[in-house]
Scaffold this active site. Structure first.
Site, PDB file in Angstrom:
ATOM      1  N   ASP A   1       0.844  -1.180   0.000  1.00 43.21           N
ATOM      2  CA  ASP A   1       0.000   0.000   0.000  1.00 43.21           C
ATOM      3  C   ASP A   1       0.892   1.248   0.000  1.00 43.21           C
ATOM      4  OD1 ASP A   1      -2.373   1.671   0.557  1.00 43.21           O
ATOM      5  OD2 ASP A   1      -1.490   1.857   2.545  1.00 43.21           O
TER       6      ASP A   1
ATOM      7  N   LYS B   1      -8.301  -5.248  -2.930  1.00 40.97           N
ATOM      8  CA  LYS B   1      -6.892  -5.467  -3.247  1.00 40.97           C
ATOM      9  C   LYS B   1      -6.584  -6.963  -3.301  1.00 40.97           C
ATOM     10  CE  LYS B   1      -5.171  -1.020  -1.593  1.00 40.97           C
ATOM     11  NZ  LYS B   1      -4.203  -0.288  -0.737  1.00 40.97           N
TER      12      LYS B   1
ATOM     13  N   ASP C   1      -0.168   5.215   0.878  1.00 38.88           N
ATOM     14  CA  ASP C   1      -0.348   6.176   1.972  1.00 38.88           C
ATOM     15  C   ASP C   1      -0.396   5.486   3.320  1.00 38.88           C
ATOM     16  OD1 ASP C   1      -0.734   8.726   0.433  1.00 38.88           O
ATOM     17  OD2 ASP C   1      -2.322   7.525  -0.460  1.00 38.88           O
TER      18      ASP C   1
ATOM     19  N   GLY D   1      -5.356   2.712  -4.108  1.00 40.55           N
ATOM     20  CA  GLY D   1      -6.658   3.154  -4.579  1.00 40.55           C
ATOM     21  C   GLY D   1      -6.549   4.183  -5.687  1.00 40.55           C
TER      22      GLY D   1
ATOM     23  N   ASN E   1      -9.047  -0.648   3.730  1.00 41.84           N
ATOM     24  CA  ASN E   1      -9.028  -1.143   2.351  1.00 41.84           C
ATOM     25  C   ASN E   1      -7.857  -2.086   2.085  1.00 41.84           C
ATOM     26  OD1 ASN E   1      -7.224   1.106   2.511  1.00 41.84           O
ATOM     27  ND2 ASN E   1      -7.299   1.345   0.298  1.00 41.84           N
TER      28      ASN E   1
END
Length: 270
Positions: free
Chosen positions: A8, A197, A10, A43, A223
């Site tokens: 990921d 994901k 952020d 994202g 997420n």
């Protein structure tokens, strides 16, 4: 043996000033040199992370990214779409009819374009442009959206306290039809029901002949939960949510302490 590292951005790979530390760069480049696939799972659309791909040397043939939270898989060198799941005008209409009465702004994302559906609730204007300034922002309405198709996702971006107040008001029927996830402090997203994901990694793994147990994933927010649970080795950031930490097999250091490099060095390079 780990053959693929899913990361990921952020709160995970990026520091709080949205950069990749030198140590993270060095360790991830070493992993790639050893033949490990390093895959950014975000994202965001691909064009908004090109700079990070270049920084990490992930723009060669054979490099891939999972974008739009699993809705799109692309080749980094050409941008070619390998797989995708999209949303329709009917989804936009349905979700606007949900969000507007709740006082939530709705942004419809199509590639690098963000269409803010008007009218926006006067009390809560969209803050999406503050999170992803590289994207192209335009105002639109439902009639104009009807002329378009193939939307990647739809998002609500506003103050965290408002999100925490409003999200529980979304009826269960919407959760049954969409994957609704919090992807950051200021944002939650509506995705096609099967998109996550983990879904993106499943498709990429099938393409590359890499099994889930041969993958490691690192994340910090809701997420990221699906991929943390899907892979053989799920790693949570120390700055991540409690939900992520409880689901992970290992909790690494924070994004400000080179937590990605720490975990990759421990489990992959060693």
């Amino acid at each position: 043996m780990i053959k693929l590292i899913a990361i990921d951005l952020d709160g995970t790979l990026l520091t709080n000033d949205k950069t990749i530390s030198e140590r993270n760069q060095v360790i991830l480049k070493k992993a790639k040199e050893q033949g490990v696939k390093v895959v950014l799972c975000t994202g965001r659309p691909l064009n908004s992370v090109v700079g990070h791909l270049e920084t990490l040397g992930l723009n060669d043939e054979g490099d891939y990214a999972v974008t739009f939270n699993g809705g799109l898989i692309q080749r980094n060198d050409t941008g070619e779409i390998v797989a995708k799941e999209v949303m329709s005008y009917e989804d936009a209409k349905t979700l606007y009819e949900l969000t507007y009465p709740l006082g939530l702004p709705l942004d419809v994302v199509q590639g690098s374009t963000v269409m803010t559906v008007q009218p926006e609730p006067e009390e809560n204007q969209s803050l999406y442009y503050t999170l992803n300034p590289l994207l192209n922002y335009v105002d639109t309405n439902l009639a104009e959206l009807k002329e378009k198709s193939d939307f990647n996702k739809m998002v609500c971006t506003l103050e965290p306290a408002i999100i925490e107040e409003k999200m529980p008001l979304i009826p269960a029927s919407y959760h049954e039809h969409y994957n609704i996830v919090r992807s950051g402090e200021y944002i939650f997203e509506f995705l096609p029901k099967k998109v996550s994901k983990a879904y993106g990694l499943k498709l990429l793994g099938e393409l590359l002949n890499i099994k889930p147990e041969e993958m490691m994933a690192l994340g910090d927010e809701e997420n990221d939960l699906a991929m943390i649970e899907y892979v053989g080795l799920g790693v949570a950031m120390a700055n991540g949510s409690q939900q992520i930490k409880e689901a992970a097999q290992y909790v690494t250091l924070t994004n400000e302490e080179d937590g990605v490099a720490h975990a990759v060095e421990k489990f992959v390079l060693a």
